[in-house]
Enzyme design. Structure first.
Site, PDB file in Angstrom:
ATOM      1  N   ARG A 189     -13.664   0.314  -1.102  1.00 34.44           N
ATOM      2  CA  ARG A 189     -12.588  -0.241  -1.928  1.00 34.44           C
ATOM      3  C   ARG A 189     -11.619   0.856  -2.345  1.00 34.44           C
ATOM      4  O   ARG A 189     -10.408   0.658  -2.336  1.00 34.44           O
ATOM      5  CB  ARG A 189     -13.151  -0.954  -3.165  1.00 34.44           C
ATOM      6  CG  ARG A 189     -12.082  -1.779  -3.900  1.00 34.44           C
ATOM      7  CD  ARG A 189     -12.642  -2.527  -5.098  1.00 34.44           C
ATOM      8  NE  ARG A 189     -11.676  -3.481  -5.630  1.00 34.44           N
ATOM      9  CZ  ARG A 189     -10.691  -3.183  -6.478  1.00 34.44           C
ATOM     10  NH1 ARG A 189     -10.539  -1.924  -6.875  1.00 34.44           N
ATOM     11  NH2 ARG A 189      -9.869  -4.120  -6.909  1.00 34.44           N
ATOM     12  N   CYS A 190     -12.151   2.024  -2.696  1.00 37.36           N
ATOM     13  CA  CYS A 190     -11.277   3.128  -3.109  1.00 37.36           C
ATOM     14  C   CYS A 190     -10.353   3.574  -1.981  1.00 37.36           C
ATOM     15  O   CYS A 190      -9.211   3.968  -2.232  1.00 37.36           O
ATOM     16  CB  CYS A 190     -12.113   4.322  -3.559  1.00 37.36           C
ATOM     17  SG  CYS A 190     -12.968   4.098  -5.135  1.00 37.36           S
ATOM     18  N   MET A 191     -10.840   3.535  -0.746  1.00 36.85           N
ATOM     19  CA  MET A 191     -10.072   4.062   0.383  1.00 36.85           C
ATOM     20  C   MET A 191      -9.100   3.039   0.965  1.00 36.85           C
ATOM     21  O   MET A 191      -8.626   3.212   2.089  1.00 36.85           O
ATOM     22  CB  MET A 191     -11.020   4.550   1.484  1.00 36.85           C
ATOM     23  CG  MET A 191     -11.860   5.745   1.101  1.00 36.85           C
ATOM     24  SD  MET A 191     -12.759   6.463   2.508  1.00 36.85           S
ATOM     25  CE  MET A 191     -13.841   5.096   2.971  1.00 36.85           C
ATOM     26  N   PHE A 229      -7.745   8.012  -1.244  1.00 36.50           N
ATOM     27  CA  PHE A 229      -8.083   6.840  -2.049  1.00 36.50           C
ATOM     28  C   PHE A 229      -6.793   6.100  -2.413  1.00 36.50           C
ATOM     29  O   PHE A 229      -6.295   6.167  -3.537  1.00 36.50           O
ATOM     30  CB  PHE A 229      -8.881   7.274  -3.278  1.00 36.50           C
ATOM     31  CG  PHE A 229     -10.092   8.092  -2.919  1.00 36.50           C
ATOM     32  CD1 PHE A 229     -11.078   7.568  -2.090  1.00 36.50           C
ATOM     33  CD2 PHE A 229     -10.235   9.397  -3.363  1.00 36.50           C
ATOM     34  CE1 PHE A 229     -12.185   8.320  -1.725  1.00 36.50           C
ATOM     35  CE2 PHE A 229     -11.335  10.161  -3.012  1.00 36.50           C
ATOM     36  CZ  PHE A 229     -12.313   9.615  -2.190  1.00 36.50           C
TER      37      PHE A 229
END
EC number: 3.5.3.6
Length: 409
Positions: free
Chosen positions: A398-400, A157
């Protein structure tokens, strides 16, 4: 590097360059007994997670995004003698390794090829990886499979350890100790790697300092445009850090306004982007059961640029964001599902954590059928990534991703 200048100027403008982290050794070292301490809800089927992450990367590259992998960036950084010394000086110390093994360990690591050392720094270093017997109290305490350096599976992330806000970047002091080394390694990449060296303005944060209760993570940071940044204030990002961030942004002339959104402290809503993301234009997706409860605070520079002015905004968050962007209202696509249980499941599986590649085009997990269908009905193109394995760490598209170049809107 892309011909464009480093900087992220919106949430949905054309994405030009992004940093990701392909799953690897760190995830092979997740076990049922350690995954909780390493902030994962379950272990990965790593081979499948790698295939699914490759789909994620391929979808971005097919749309013209330059995708950089932190595994390769770190390996190349470690091939620079000054960078290797800087990282190991701060990672291999008495405070981390204990008295008695630092010299032997450092001498061995100094000779490792960059790609091998990078794999250990991200994937973790166990006693059985060493070509020599561990020494000192710490080394003998560990046992044959103990971790000298713990793995960093949450580097998957990449969003969180640094945040590009308009023309500069923050080096974020992470909430959990299990993630703090990520920021040090990312800082080294920005300082020494030829793609970034000499081109990066650090706005706030220093991985060599103890920020105490001032913690900040990129999943809470959204440079939404119009010289405004939205910041979630919840489990991972504290008011102590957000106040310092606002001061730094105002002093650098980066923004005119910071909107802090107070969110419930829970695993399901660990970051703002787990319950709220932008899709293009005035279209957003949100888990309204949480978003409707958020309280917003408006932070602006004080007179003469001194201190901060601070006001609680009585309006709902959606109205605050719409006004900040010059819209009369937002079109909110709620988490899909006909029942509260279905909506809760899709939010838990990152249904609202989408990554915009351009206005109206987002990447999301395939498993969130109802949310994806609702977005598509609103005219949003959803590019789907298999999410059964990657979602076990509680993070979506989005986190990654850590955008480093994104256009304004």
């Amino acid at each position: 590097m892309s011909e464009h200048t480093l900087g992220v100027h919106s949430e949905t403008g054309i994405l030009r360059q992004v940093i990701v982290c392909r799953p690897g050794l760190a995830h092979r070292r997740l076990t049922p007994s350690n995954c909780d301490a390493l902030l994962f809800d379950d272990v990965f089927w790593v081979k499948q997670a790698q295939k699914d992450h490759d789909v994620f990367v391929s979808l971005m590259r097919a749309r013209g995004v330059e995708v950089l992998d932190v595994n390769q960036l770190l390996a190349e950084t470690l091939d620079i003698a000054e960078a290797r010394s800087w990282i190991l000086d701060h990672r291999i110390s008495w405070n981390h390794i204990g008295v008695g093994m630092v010299s032997d360990l450092r001498a061995w690591m100094d000779e490792l090829p960059g790609h091998v050392l990078a794999e250990f720094l991200i994937g973790g270093l166990q006693v059985n990886d060493l070509p020599f017997d561990p020494s000192g109290l710490f080394g003998n305490h560990l046992g044959p499979y103990g971790f000298i350096l713990p793995p960093l599976p949450n580097f998957l992330f990449t969003r969180d350890n640094s945040s590009w806000i308009y023309g500069g970047v923050t080096l974020n002091p992470m909430y959990w100790a299990a993630r703090k080394p990520e920021t040090l390694l990312t800082a080294a990449i920005y300082q020494f790697h030829p793609k970034f060296s000499g081109k990066v303005e650090v706005l706030w944060g220093d991985p060599l300092k103890d920020h105490a209760l001032a913690t900040l993570e990129g999943g809470d940071i959204m440079p939404i445009g119009n010289r405004t940044v939205l910041v979630g204030m919840g489990e991972r990002s504290s008011p102590q850090a957000i106040g310092q961030l606002a001061n730094a942004l105002f002093e650098h002339g980066t923004v005119d306004r910071v909107v802090a959104c107070q969110i419930p402290k829970s695993r399901a809503a660990m970051h703002l982007d787990t319950v709220f993301t932008f899709c293009g234009g005035n279209v957003v997706t949100a888990f309204t059961e949480v978003a409707d409860q958020m309280v917003c605070y408006d932070l602006r520079p004080g007179a003469g640029g001194k201190h901060l002015t601070f006001n609680q905004d009585p309006r709902p968050m959606f109205d605050v964001v719409a006004e900040a962007l010059g819209y009369q209202s937002l079109t909110v696509i709620p988490t899909g599902g006909d029942t509260p249980a279905e909506r809760e499941r899709e939010q838990w599986n990152d249904g609202n954590n989408v990554l915009a590649l351009s206005p109206g085009v987002v990447i999301g997990y395939d498993r969130n059928d109802d949310t994806n269908a609702a977005l598509e009905s609103a005219g949003i193109e959803v590019l789907k990534v298999p999410g059964a394995e990657l979602g076990r760490g509680r993070g979506g598209g989005r986190c990654m991703s850590c955008p480093t170049i994104r256009d304004a809107i």
